[in-house]
Design a protein around this motif. Structure first.
Motif, PDB file in Angstrom:
ATOM      1  N   ILE A 185       0.835  -1.204   0.000  1.00  0.00           N
ATOM      2  CA  ILE A 185       0.000   0.000   0.000  1.00  0.00           C
ATOM      3  C   ILE A 185       0.870   1.255   0.000  1.00  0.00           C
ATOM      4  O   ILE A 185       0.622   2.206  -0.750  1.00  0.00           O
ATOM      5  N   MET A 186       1.932   1.261   0.826  1.00  0.00           N
ATOM      6  CA  MET A 186       2.796   2.440   0.903  1.00  0.00           C
ATOM      7  C   MET A 186       3.512   2.705  -0.411  1.00  0.00           C
ATOM      8  O   MET A 186       3.717   3.857  -0.802  1.00  0.00           O
ATOM      9  N   ARG A 187       3.888   1.636  -1.105  1.00  0.00           N
ATOM     10  CA  ARG A 187       4.540   1.825  -2.405  1.00  0.00           C
ATOM     11  C   ARG A 187       3.577   2.446  -3.413  1.00  0.00           C
ATOM     12  O   ARG A 187       3.983   3.255  -4.257  1.00  0.00           O
ATOM     13  N   ILE A 188       2.302   2.087  -3.322  1.00  0.00           N
ATOM     14  CA  ILE A 188       1.303   2.675  -4.211  1.00  0.00           C
ATOM     15  C   ILE A 188       1.038   4.121  -3.843  1.00  0.00           C
ATOM     16  O   ILE A 188       1.032   5.018  -4.692  1.00  0.00           O
ATOM     17  N   VAL A 189       0.851   4.377  -2.549  1.00  0.00           N
ATOM     18  CA  VAL A 189       0.569   5.735  -2.073  1.00  0.00           C
ATOM     19  C   VAL A 189       1.723   6.675  -2.399  1.00  0.00           C
ATOM     20  O   VAL A 189       1.518   7.856  -2.696  1.00  0.00           O
ATOM     21  N   ASP A 190       2.937   6.151  -2.381  1.00  0.00           N
ATOM     22  CA  ASP A 190       4.128   6.960  -2.665  1.00  0.00           C
ATOM     23  C   ASP A 190       4.086   7.539  -4.087  1.00  0.00           C
ATOM     24  O   ASP A 190       4.753   8.531  -4.387  1.00  0.00           O
ATOM     25  N   LYS A 191       3.251   6.924  -4.945  1.00  0.00           N
ATOM     26  CA  LYS A 191       3.158   7.384  -6.340  1.00  0.00           C
ATOM     27  C   LYS A 191       2.100   8.467  -6.524  1.00  0.00           C
ATOM     28  O   LYS A 191       1.906   8.952  -7.652  1.00  0.00           O
ATOM     29  N   LEU A 192       1.402   8.843  -5.448  1.00  0.00           N
ATOM     30  CA  LEU A 192       0.273   9.777  -5.559  1.00  0.00           C
ATOM     31  C   LEU A 192       0.607  11.053  -6.325  1.00  0.00           C
ATOM     32  O   LEU A 192      -0.145  11.462  -7.217  1.00  0.00           O
ATOM     33  N   PRO A 193       1.742  11.739  -6.031  1.00  0.00           N
ATOM     34  CA  PRO A 193       2.018  12.991  -6.763  1.00  0.00           C
ATOM     35  C   PRO A 193       2.178  12.784  -8.272  1.00  0.00           C
ATOM     36  O   PRO A 193       1.921  13.694  -9.047  1.00  0.00           O
ATOM     37  N   GLY A 196      -1.825  10.650  -9.323  1.00  0.00           N
ATOM     38  CA  GLY A 196      -3.090  11.217  -8.876  1.00  0.00           C
ATOM     39  C   GLY A 196      -3.941  10.243  -8.067  1.00  0.00           C
ATOM     40  O   GLY A 196      -3.725   9.025  -8.091  1.00  0.00           O
ATOM     41  N   PRO A 197      -4.953  10.765  -7.333  1.00  0.00           N
ATOM     42  CA  PRO A 197      -5.763   9.929  -6.425  1.00  0.00           C
ATOM     43  C   PRO A 197      -6.608   8.878  -7.119  1.00  0.00           C
ATOM     44  O   PRO A 197      -6.821   7.794  -6.581  1.00  0.00           O
ATOM     45  N   ASP A 198      -7.131   9.195  -8.312  1.00  0.00           N
ATOM     46  CA  ASP A 198      -7.987   8.218  -9.002  1.00  0.00           C
ATOM     47  C   ASP A 198      -7.204   6.963  -9.370  1.00  0.00           C
ATOM     48  O   ASP A 198      -7.698   5.832  -9.197  1.00  0.00           O
ATOM     49  N   LYS A 199      -5.989   7.151  -9.871  1.00  0.00           N
ATOM     50  CA  LYS A 199      -5.166   6.006 -10.237  1.00  0.00           C
ATOM     51  C   LYS A 199      -4.729   5.237  -8.993  1.00  0.00           C
ATOM     52  O   LYS A 199      -4.661   3.999  -9.009  1.00  0.00           O
ATOM     53  N   VAL A 200      -4.453   5.963  -7.893  1.00  0.00           N
ATOM     54  CA  VAL A 200      -4.094   5.300  -6.635  1.00  0.00           C
ATOM     55  C   VAL A 200      -5.254   4.436  -6.155  1.00  0.00           C
ATOM     56  O   VAL A 200      -5.065   3.276  -5.756  1.00  0.00           O
ATOM     57  N   ARG A 201      -6.466   4.976  -6.216  1.00  0.00           N
ATOM     58  CA  ARG A 201      -7.650   4.205  -5.808  1.00  0.00           C
ATOM     59  C   ARG A 201      -7.782   2.955  -6.674  1.00  0.00           C
ATOM     60  O   ARG A 201      -8.079   1.864  -6.162  1.00  0.00           O
ATOM     61  N   GLU A 202      -7.541   3.114  -7.953  1.00  0.00           N
ATOM     62  CA  GLU A 202      -7.647   1.981  -8.877  1.00  0.00           C
ATOM     63  C   GLU A 202      -6.639   0.888  -8.529  1.00  0.00           C
ATOM     64  O   GLU A 202      -6.973  -0.306  -8.551  1.00  0.00           O
ATOM     65  N   LEU A 203      -5.413   1.296  -8.190  1.00  0.00           N
ATOM     66  CA  LEU A 203      -4.388   0.315  -7.837  1.00  0.00           C
ATOM     67  C   LEU A 203      -4.690  -0.348  -6.493  1.00  0.00           C
ATOM     68  O   LEU A 203      -4.388  -1.530  -6.295  1.00  0.00           O
ATOM     69  N   LEU A 204      -5.279   0.417  -5.571  1.00  0.00           N
ATOM     70  CA  LEU A 204      -5.603  -0.139  -4.256  1.00  0.00           C
ATOM     71  C   LEU A 204      -6.737  -1.165  -4.330  1.00  0.00           C
ATOM     72  O   LEU A 204      -6.725  -2.179  -3.618  1.00  0.00           O
TER      73      LEU A 204
END
Length: 456
Positions: A185-193, A196-204
């Motif tokens: 999860i942290m590796r995905i969240v680290d990509k937020l900047p 963006g949030p929509d892609k982060v939600r999709e990966l989560l």
């Protein structure tokens, strides 16, 4: 024999003299800044035994490493400065004083695909503080202070150090029952900047994680907490008491923020940012990412954090530490590309070029020697060229001053000093020439290598 066409390999930076001088000035200021905080310089071999260098490696790291055999030896080029530091501390443990504070600026090698701003050979500039068994939290507050003062000395003004704590994140994910997935999860969240949030939600919610929408929403709500540093910390207090690790991390984060002001870091230069996790799993406490405010697309220009056991693959000693790394070659490339390098910095190899105009070179040699003895960088030009060619050489080299020494000057015990920037020329004694050169060049010789462009 056929001539071989000269070329530089892709992914390797090779600079002309002027930008090389700017690069060296940056490295010099980094050394001065790190030494001011009590860090000792360290140099480790570029080549290590593969079994030592790869003790912790795997996956992408092992694929990118330059590895070769020499006789019966299996050798590798170092891919960072942290693994060699771990080996060094484990090997010399009994001879070192702890906490051990070292800085190192050196080349590392990675066989990744060369692309714009990414290199296969590049300089890293690292600092680390290593403890013996324990390491006080104040060290984690001092690191961003060093980042601030270092980049300020280089001439950067619009940058910000983003700070977080891995225990806060791990504790939060534990509250949601996601401890086993927290690393992913942290590796995905680290990509937020970047995504963006929509892609982060999709990966989560997709792939192997497949988190329920409700949990993904809670994660995005948590990492979206923003505002002033105090506002973020106050918002985190709402989660206190739900998990011990979270509470510990929040206490550490509060302590780091508290001491940053005492270390002289203005609040606008650091931000508590819950999206910062650092991709590497060995970070366990405070983590840092540094960004240029006018160029966030560049990504972090300095990063690092706290880890629990630096040398676990080499010794049973518990050696916690905290450190940061600047990809110096990449940073220089980015600054040059964005027009941040200070063209007022003197990049010529000499402050003055002495041009003898007589057959007897003794007076010119004596003058050059005298100039060097008082700290004036001096080049003596004795090639049998025409005067116009000599002046062209000086102009191309970019030396600020020329000292002309002919028969008339020698008889008067003086020399003609020509300012190459203004074209002015005057007859001066050696002492007068030295005084003028040192006085007028002091500011430009000590100028920072970076000058931020004026905002439109």
């Amino acid at each position: 024999m056929a001539k071989q066409k000269p070329r530089t390999l892709s992914g390797f930076m090779e600079l002309l003299p002027a930008p090389q001088a700017q690069f060296e000035r940056m490295a010099e200021l980094l050394r001065q800044s790190y030494a001011r905080y009590g860090f000792t310089p360290l140099d480790t071999p570029v080549i290590e035994a593969s079994e030592v260098l790869l003790a912790k490696a795997g996956g992408e790291t092992e694929k990118q490493i330059y590895r070769f055999n020499k006789g019966d030896s299996d050798l590798s080029l170092r891919f960072d400065l942290t693994v060699p530091l771990a080996k060094y501390v484990a090997l010399h443990y009994a001879e070192l004083s702890f906490p051990f504070r070292r800085f190192q600026i050196g080349k590392v090698y990675r066989g990744e695909r060369a692309q714009r701003g990414r290199f296969r050979e590049f300089y890293q500039a690292d600092i680390d503080v290593i403890g013996d068994g324990k390491l006080d939290i104040v060290n984690e507050a001092e690191i961003p202070a060093i980042i601030y003062h270092t980049f300020t000395a280089l001439g950067l003004r619009r940058f910000q150090v983003h700070v977080n704590n891995r225990k806060v994140l791990s504790g939060f994910y534990a509250m949601l029952g996601l401890t086993d997935q927290s690393g992913d999860i942290m590796r995905i969240v680290d990509k937020l900047p970047k995504i963006g949030p929509d892609k982060v939600r999709e990966l989560l919610t997709g792939g192997e994680l497949a988190l329920p929408e409700e949990q993904a929403g809670e994660i995005l709500t948590f990492i979206s907490i923003t505002g002033s540093n105090q506002n973020v910390l106050d918002s985190l207090e709402c989660y206190r008491g739900r998990h011990e690790l979270f509470d510990q991390g929040l206490d550490e984060l509060n302590t780091v923020v508290k001491y940053l002001g005492a270390f002289g870091v203005p609040e606008e230069h650091f931000a508590v940012d819950l999206t910062i996790a650092r991709g590497l799993d060995y970070y366990t406490g405070t983590v840092y990412e540094t960004f240029m405010l006018d160029h966030p697309e560049i990504g972090s220009i300095c990063s690092g954090g706290r880890y629990d056991n630096l040398a676990e693959y080499y010794t049973d000693k518990q050696l916690p530490g905290v450190g940061i790394s600047i990809g110096l070659t990449r940073l220089f490339y980015v600054l040059e590309e964005q027009g941040y390098l200070n063209d007022a910095l003197i990049t010529a190899p000499a402050d003055v070029l002495v041009l003898p105009m007589t057959d007897d070179l003794s007076p010119a040699i004596s003058l050059a020697t005298r100039l060097r003895e008082v700290g004036v960088r001096t080049q003596l030009y004795t090639e049998p060229k025409k005067f116009k060619q000599k002046m062209s050489y000086a102009d191309k080299l970019g030396v600020p001053y020329i000292l002309l020494l002919g028969e008339d000057e020698i008889k008067q015990g003086k020399a003609s000093l020509k300012d190459m920037r203004t074209g002015e020329q005057e007859l001066l004694s050696a002492d007068q020439a030295v005084e003028k050169i040192l006085r007028t060049l002091e500011a430009s010789r000590n100028a920072p290598p970076i000058r931020e462009p004026e905002k439109a």
